[in-house]
Design a protein around this motif. Structure first.
Motif, PDB file in Angstrom:
ATOM      1  N   SER A  38     -11.039  18.968   6.874  1.00 27.85           N
ATOM      2  CA  SER A  38     -10.122  19.519   7.925  1.00 27.85           C
ATOM      3  C   SER A  38     -10.419  21.178   7.774  1.00 27.85           C
ATOM      4  CB  SER A  38      -8.939  19.272   7.655  1.00 27.85           C
ATOM      5  OG  SER A  38      -8.512  19.522   6.455  1.00 27.85           O
ATOM      6  N   GLY A  39     -10.582  21.600   6.746  1.00 26.69           N
ATOM      7  CA  GLY A  39     -10.265  23.140   6.611  1.00 26.69           C
ATOM      8  C   GLY A  39      -9.086  23.502   6.438  1.00 26.69           C
ATOM      9  N   LEU A  40      -7.872  22.701   6.220  1.00 30.73           N
ATOM     10  CA  LEU A  40      -6.534  22.922   6.133  1.00 30.73           C
ATOM     11  C   LEU A  40      -6.239  22.844   4.541  1.00 30.73           C
ATOM     12  CD1 LEU A  40      -5.322  20.515   9.012  1.00 30.73           C
ATOM     13  CD2 LEU A  40      -5.655  23.121   8.910  1.00 30.73           C
ATOM     14  N   PRO A  41      -4.913  23.286   4.381  1.00 32.30           N
ATOM     15  CA  PRO A  41      -4.677  23.251   2.860  1.00 32.30           C
ATOM     16  C   PRO A  41      -4.399  21.722   2.184  1.00 32.30           C
ATOM     17  CG  PRO A  41      -3.238  24.731   4.013  1.00 32.30           C
ATOM     18  CD  PRO A  41      -3.989  23.998   5.211  1.00 32.30           C
ATOM     19  N   VAL A  42      -4.904  21.754   0.923  1.00 27.39           N
ATOM     20  CA  VAL A  42      -4.562  20.405   0.226  1.00 27.39           C
ATOM     21  C   VAL A  42      -4.120  20.821  -1.098  1.00 27.39           C
ATOM     22  CG1 VAL A  42      -5.699  18.251  -0.676  1.00 27.39           C
ATOM     23  CG2 VAL A  42      -6.389  19.206   1.297  1.00 27.39           C
ATOM     24  N   PRO A  43      -2.743  20.402  -1.455  1.00 28.49           N
ATOM     25  CA  PRO A  43      -1.918  19.533  -0.771  1.00 28.49           C
ATOM     26  C   PRO A  43      -1.201  20.046   0.589  1.00 28.49           C
ATOM     27  CG  PRO A  43      -0.776  20.209  -2.817  1.00 28.49           C
ATOM     28  CD  PRO A  43      -2.121  20.617  -2.598  1.00 28.49           C
ATOM     29  N   ARG A  44      -0.712  19.090   1.243  1.00 34.73           N
ATOM     30  CA  ARG A  44       0.214  19.362   2.537  1.00 34.73           C
ATOM     31  C   ARG A  44       0.813  18.296   3.144  1.00 34.73           C
ATOM     32  NH1 ARG A  44      -4.929  18.996   4.517  1.00 34.73           N
ATOM     33  NH2 ARG A  44      -5.322  17.346   6.222  1.00 34.73           N
ATOM     34  N   PHE A  45       1.989  18.624   3.575  1.00 32.91           N
ATOM     35  CA  PHE A  45       2.569  17.599   4.162  1.00 32.91           C
ATOM     36  C   PHE A  45       2.319  17.286   5.698  1.00 32.91           C
ATOM     37  CE2 PHE A  45       5.697  18.474   0.641  1.00 32.91           C
ATOM     38  CZ  PHE A  45       6.008  17.352   0.315  1.00 32.91           C
ATOM     39  N   LEU A  46       2.683  16.099   6.047  1.00 36.65           N
ATOM     40  CA  LEU A  46       2.235  15.719   7.616  1.00 36.65           C
ATOM     41  C   LEU A  46       3.253  14.526   7.581  1.00 36.65           C
ATOM     42  CD1 LEU A  46      -1.451  15.357   7.561  1.00 36.65           C
ATOM     43  CD2 LEU A  46      -0.132  17.242   8.540  1.00 36.65           C
ATOM     44  N   SER A  47       3.345  13.735   8.906  1.00 36.57           N
ATOM     45  CA  SER A  47       3.971  12.423   8.901  1.00 36.57           C
ATOM     46  C   SER A  47       3.258  11.370   9.628  1.00 36.57           C
ATOM     47  CB  SER A  47       5.295  13.106  10.083  1.00 36.57           C
ATOM     48  OG  SER A  47       4.937  13.514  11.092  1.00 36.57           O
ATOM     49  N   LEU A  48       3.767  10.353   9.419  1.00 35.84           N
ATOM     50  CA  LEU A  48       2.997   8.930  10.058  1.00 35.84           C
ATOM     51  C   LEU A  48       3.232   9.125  11.329  1.00 35.84           C
ATOM     52  CD1 LEU A  48       4.014   6.464   7.317  1.00 35.84           C
ATOM     53  CD2 LEU A  48       1.818   7.907   7.474  1.00 35.84           C
ATOM     54  N   LYS A  49       2.117   8.720  12.278  1.00 36.89           N
ATOM     55  CA  LYS A  49       2.099   8.806  13.687  1.00 36.89           C
ATOM     56  C   LYS A  49       2.529   7.655  14.192  1.00 36.89           C
ATOM     57  CE  LYS A  49      -1.341  11.111  15.764  1.00 36.89           C
ATOM     58  NZ  LYS A  49      -2.574  11.407  16.268  1.00 36.89           N
ATOM     59  N   ALA A  50       2.533   6.255  13.506  1.00 34.11           N
ATOM     60  CA  ALA A  50       2.429   4.964  14.507  1.00 34.11           C
ATOM     61  C   ALA A  50       3.635   4.256  13.270  1.00 34.11           C
ATOM     62  CB  ALA A  50       1.268   4.234  14.330  1.00 34.11           C
ATOM     63  N   ASP A  51       3.970   3.440  13.969  1.00 39.82           N
ATOM     64  CA  ASP A  51       5.184   2.420  13.302  1.00 39.82           C
ATOM     65  C   ASP A  51       4.424   1.412  12.575  1.00 39.82           C
ATOM     66  OD1 ASP A  51       7.588   3.066  14.286  1.00 39.82           O
ATOM     67  OD2 ASP A  51       7.632   2.108  16.203  1.00 39.82           O
ATOM     68  N   LYS A  52       3.121   1.330  12.645  1.00 38.30           N
ATOM     69  CA  LYS A  52       2.348   0.567  11.603  1.00 38.30           C
ATOM     70  C   LYS A  52       1.128   1.202  11.070  1.00 38.30           C
ATOM     71  CE  LYS A  52      -0.051  -3.992  11.023  1.00 38.30           C
ATOM     72  NZ  LYS A  52      -0.752  -5.083  11.561  1.00 38.30           N
ATOM     73  N   THR A  53       1.211   1.483   9.862  1.00 38.50           N
ATOM     74  CA  THR A  53       0.287   2.215   9.290  1.00 38.50           C
ATOM     75  C   THR A  53      -0.406   1.843   7.978  1.00 38.50           C
ATOM     76  OG1 THR A  53       1.125   4.314  10.019  1.00 38.50           O
ATOM     77  CG2 THR A  53      -0.693   4.650   8.533  1.00 38.50           C
ATOM     78  N   ASN A  54      -1.595   1.094   8.057  1.00 37.37           N
ATOM     79  CA  ASN A  54      -2.254   0.435   6.899  1.00 37.37           C
ATOM     80  C   ASN A  54      -2.408   1.647   5.901  1.00 37.37           C
ATOM     81  OD1 ASN A  54      -2.102  -1.945   8.028  1.00 37.37           O
ATOM     82  ND2 ASN A  54      -4.072  -1.782   8.760  1.00 37.37           N
ATOM     83  N   VAL A  55      -2.193   1.397   4.567  1.00 38.62           N
ATOM     84  CA  VAL A  55      -2.515   2.226   3.422  1.00 38.62           C
ATOM     85  C   VAL A  55      -3.599   1.555   2.643  1.00 38.62           C
ATOM     86  CG1 VAL A  55      -1.807   3.624   1.341  1.00 38.62           C
ATOM     87  CG2 VAL A  55      -0.228   3.330   3.443  1.00 38.62           C
ATOM     88  N   ARG A  56      -4.798   2.088   2.416  1.00 38.38           N
ATOM     89  CA  ARG A  56      -5.887   1.303   1.931  1.00 38.38           C
ATOM     90  C   ARG A  56      -6.232   1.896   0.331  1.00 38.38           C
ATOM     91  NH1 ARG A  56      -8.659  -2.037   5.107  1.00 38.38           N
ATOM     92  NH2 ARG A  56      -7.885  -1.812   7.345  1.00 38.38           N
ATOM     93  N   SER A  57      -6.641   1.133  -0.309  1.00 42.41           N
ATOM     94  CA  SER A  57      -6.966   1.394  -1.899  1.00 42.41           C
ATOM     95  C   SER A  57      -8.067   2.390  -2.024  1.00 42.41           C
ATOM     96  CB  SER A  57      -7.195  -0.111  -2.684  1.00 42.41           C
ATOM     97  OG  SER A  57      -8.479  -0.504  -2.097  1.00 42.41           O
ATOM     98  N   GLY A  58      -8.676   2.551  -0.833  1.00 42.24           N
ATOM     99  CA  GLY A  58      -9.752   3.564  -1.068  1.00 42.24           C
ATOM    100  C   GLY A  58     -10.141   4.113   0.633  1.00 42.24           C
ATOM    101  N   PRO A  59     -11.149   4.975   0.508  1.00 39.92           N
ATOM    102  CA  PRO A  59     -11.346   5.865   1.848  1.00 39.92           C
ATOM    103  C   PRO A  59     -12.324   5.028   2.933  1.00 39.92           C
ATOM    104  CG  PRO A  59     -12.401   6.927   0.184  1.00 39.92           C
ATOM    105  CD  PRO A  59     -11.739   5.730  -0.584  1.00 39.92           C
ATOM    106  N   THR A  60     -12.239   3.834   2.892  1.00 38.23           N
ATOM    107  CA  THR A  60     -13.116   3.044   3.917  1.00 38.23           C
ATOM    108  C   THR A  60     -12.328   1.700   4.452  1.00 38.23           C
ATOM    109  OG1 THR A  60     -14.111   1.462   2.605  1.00 38.23           O
ATOM    110  CG2 THR A  60     -15.119   3.817   2.920  1.00 38.23           C
ATOM    111  N   LYS A  61     -12.684   1.288   5.572  1.00 38.65           N
ATOM    112  CA  LYS A  61     -12.041   0.082   6.253  1.00 38.65           C
ATOM    113  C   LYS A  61     -12.295  -1.167   5.403  1.00 38.65           C
ATOM    114  CE  LYS A  61     -11.243   1.484  10.760  1.00 38.65           C
ATOM    115  NZ  LYS A  61     -11.074   1.064  12.189  1.00 38.65           N
TER     116      LYS A  61
END
Length: 178
Positions: A38-61
């Protein structure tokens, strides 16, 4: 880790790692790292966009869904990036991976879930001597549009005022938002 302890660890690591330079862990007051994707700072705060957001154990589907957020607008902290995935941390400290398009740049915060002394005052102005507009329970979700490093304008349906920045989760201590 104190500077002295860190320097001792650096010296030891330098000896063990053939002189490789290891930087001390960043604090938010220091300049944050930049995400490769992204080129954005890490860490940073954002918010969830949707009412249903899956959180996964790793960075792939292909990774299992660890849990599901069921409320849009919750603040999360991005702690890492991998391609189109972001590792996030919630207010309880749980971490997992979400697809980048499930996150919004809209800044939100929770009244400190750790606050146990009863409701937190929401003031008419960024001053503890100003009128109290509301008293908010820990965990109340609201939007942020300005923070001066000590006070944030905190609002949502039914409340609008200023709250001490240190009493919010979703903004760093001393962070300024315009």
């Amino acid at each position: 880790m104190t500077d002295r302890v860190w320097l001792a660890a650096l010296a030891l690591a330098g000896g063990l790692l053939g002189g490789a330079l290891i930087a001390p862990p960043a604090t938010h007051a220091q300049e944050a790292a930049v995400g490769r994707t992204s080129g954005l700072p890490v860490p940073r705060f954002l918010s969830l966009k949707a009412d249903k957001t899956n959180v996964r154990s790793g960075p792939t589907k292909d990774h299992a869904v660890a849990w599901v957020f069921t409320r849009a607008g919750l603040p999360v902290e991005v702690t890492a990036e991998f391609e189109t995935w972001r590792r996030i941390r919630d207010a309880d400290g749980a971490e997992g991976w979400v697809y980048h398009s499930m996150l919004s740049g809209r800044r939100t915060a929770l009244v400190g879930p750790w606050l146990k002394d009863g409701p937190t005052p929401l003031y008419a102005n960024p001053d503890a001597d100003s009128a109290v507009r509301a008293r908010l329970e820990p965990g109340v979700l609201g939007k942020l549009d300005k923070c001066d490093g000590k006070w944030c304008h905190f609002f949502d349906n039914g409340f609008d005022g200023f709250i001490e920045q240190e009493k919010l989760w979703g903004v760093y201590p001393g962070e300024k938002l315009e």
